[in-house]
Design a protein around this motif. Sequence first.
Motif, mmCIF file in Angstrom:
data_model
loop_
_atom_site.group_PDB
_atom_site.id
_atom_site.type_symbol
_atom_site.label_atom_id
_atom_site.label_comp_id
_atom_site.label_asym_id
_atom_site.label_seq_id
_atom_site.Cartn_x
_atom_site.Cartn_y
_atom_site.Cartn_z
ATOM 1 N N VAL A 163 1.965 0.466 3.190
ATOM 2 C CA VAL A 163 1.529 -0.711 2.450
ATOM 3 C C VAL A 163 2.480 -1.865 2.766
ATOM 4 O O VAL A 163 3.691 -1.747 2.594
ATOM 5 C CB VAL A 163 1.519 -0.455 0.925
ATOM 6 C CG1 VAL A 163 1.067 -1.711 0.174
ATOM 7 C CG2 VAL A 163 0.617 0.721 0.583
ATOM 8 N N GLU A 173 2.766 -6.379 2.396
ATOM 9 C CA GLU A 173 2.266 -7.519 1.633
ATOM 10 C C GLU A 173 0.878 -7.887 2.153
ATOM 11 O O GLU A 173 0.631 -7.883 3.354
ATOM 12 C CB GLU A 173 3.214 -8.712 1.789
ATOM 13 C CG GLU A 173 2.714 -10.001 1.181
ATOM 14 C CD GLU A 173 2.644 -9.987 -0.335
ATOM 15 O OE1 GLU A 173 1.843 -10.752 -0.892
ATOM 16 O OE2 GLU A 173 3.390 -9.212 -0.958
ATOM 17 N N GLY A 174 -0.073 -8.143 1.250
ATOM 18 C CA GLY A 174 -1.425 -8.536 1.634
ATOM 19 C C GLY A 174 -2.363 -7.367 1.893
ATOM 20 O O GLY A 174 -3.496 -7.581 2.327
ATOM 21 N N HIS A 175 -1.933 -6.142 1.629
ATOM 22 C CA HIS A 175 -2.793 -4.961 1.818
ATOM 23 C C HIS A 175 -4.025 -5.073 0.927
ATOM 24 O O HIS A 175 -3.960 -5.616 -0.173
ATOM 25 C CB HIS A 175 -1.988 -3.700 1.450
ATOM 26 C CG HIS A 175 -2.618 -2.421 1.879
ATOM 27 N ND1 HIS A 175 -3.726 -1.885 1.263
ATOM 28 C CD2 HIS A 175 -2.286 -1.551 2.866
ATOM 29 C CE1 HIS A 175 -4.040 -0.746 1.848
ATOM 30 N NE2 HIS A 175 -3.181 -0.516 2.832
ATOM 31 N N SER A 176 -5.135 -4.551 1.392
ATOM 32 C CA SER A 176 -6.363 -4.537 0.595
ATOM 33 C C SER A 176 -6.164 -3.714 -0.673
ATOM 34 O O SER A 176 -5.486 -2.687 -0.640
ATOM 35 C CB SER A 176 -7.516 -3.928 1.389
ATOM 36 O OG SER A 176 -7.789 -4.699 2.526
ATOM 37 N N PRO A 177 -6.767 -4.139 -1.785
ATOM 38 C CA PRO A 177 -6.647 -3.367 -3.031
ATOM 39 C C PRO A 177 -7.225 -1.958 -2.861
ATOM 40 O O PRO A 177 -8.248 -1.773 -2.200
ATOM 41 C CB PRO A 177 -7.469 -4.175 -4.032
ATOM 42 C CG PRO A 177 -7.494 -5.560 -3.478
ATOM 43 C CD PRO A 177 -7.497 -5.393 -1.990
ATOM 44 N N MET A 178 -6.548 -0.979 -3.455
ATOM 45 C CA MET A 178 -7.007 0.400 -3.394
ATOM 46 C C MET A 178 -6.259 1.233 -4.426
ATOM 47 O O MET A 178 -5.225 0.813 -4.938
ATOM 48 C CB MET A 178 -6.789 1.007 -2.003
ATOM 49 C CG MET A 178 -5.328 1.132 -1.610
ATOM 50 S SD MET A 178 -5.042 1.956 -0.033
ATOM 51 C CE MET A 178 -5.167 3.656 -0.503
ATOM 52 N N GLU A 192 -1.400 2.491 -6.821
ATOM 53 C CA GLU A 192 -2.355 1.381 -6.936
ATOM 54 C C GLU A 192 -1.821 0.195 -6.155
ATOM 55 O O GLU A 192 -0.685 -0.241 -6.369
ATOM 56 C CB GLU A 192 -2.555 0.972 -8.392
ATOM 57 C CG GLU A 192 -3.497 -0.215 -8.518
ATOM 58 C CD GLU A 192 -3.618 -0.757 -9.931
ATOM 59 O OE1 GLU A 192 -4.558 -1.539 -10.153
ATOM 60 O OE2 GLU A 192 -2.783 -0.427 -10.786
ATOM 61 N N SER A 218 -2.626 -3.725 -5.452
ATOM 62 C CA SER A 218 -3.390 -4.859 -5.964
ATOM 63 C C SER A 218 -2.790 -6.136 -5.392
ATOM 64 O O SER A 218 -1.831 -6.090 -4.616
ATOM 65 C CB SER A 218 -3.338 -4.889 -7.503
ATOM 66 O OG SER A 218 -2.032 -5.226 -7.936
ATOM 67 N N GLU A 219 -3.337 -7.271 -5.794
ATOM 68 C CA GLU A 219 -2.782 -8.546 -5.337
ATOM 69 C C GLU A 219 -1.348 -8.742 -5.833
ATOM 70 O O GLU A 219 -0.596 -9.520 -5.269
ATOM 71 C CB GLU A 219 -3.671 -9.722 -5.773
ATOM 72 C CG GLU A 219 -3.733 -9.954 -7.263
ATOM 73 C CD GLU A 219 -4.698 -9.032 -8.013
ATOM 74 O OE1 GLU A 219 -4.610 -8.992 -9.239
ATOM 75 O OE2 GLU A 219 -5.516 -8.348 -7.373
#
Length: 84
Positions: free
Chosen positions: A33, A35-40, A70, A72-73
Amino acid sequence: MALNFELVTPERLVRSEEVYMVTVPGTEGDFGVLEGHSPMVSTLRAGEVAIYKTQGAAPETIALDGGVAEVSEKGLTILAEKLG
């Protein structure tokens, strides 16, 4: 750019810091992971979390015995069942 990373157990907040990257032991395989990873959301198996404070740095590892991650943004939060 930095990733906001938190590691939490049922007893306490273990870590809360800005890092470059974290590699997580997901039940479907390890994943990194940034910075900017898709939420999951992913369940975790027993294994080691690798924390890279800066790009190219040697990782610090923390063993855990399962949990949930988790993304998230706001960053990455790991809810560990317990530290191994």
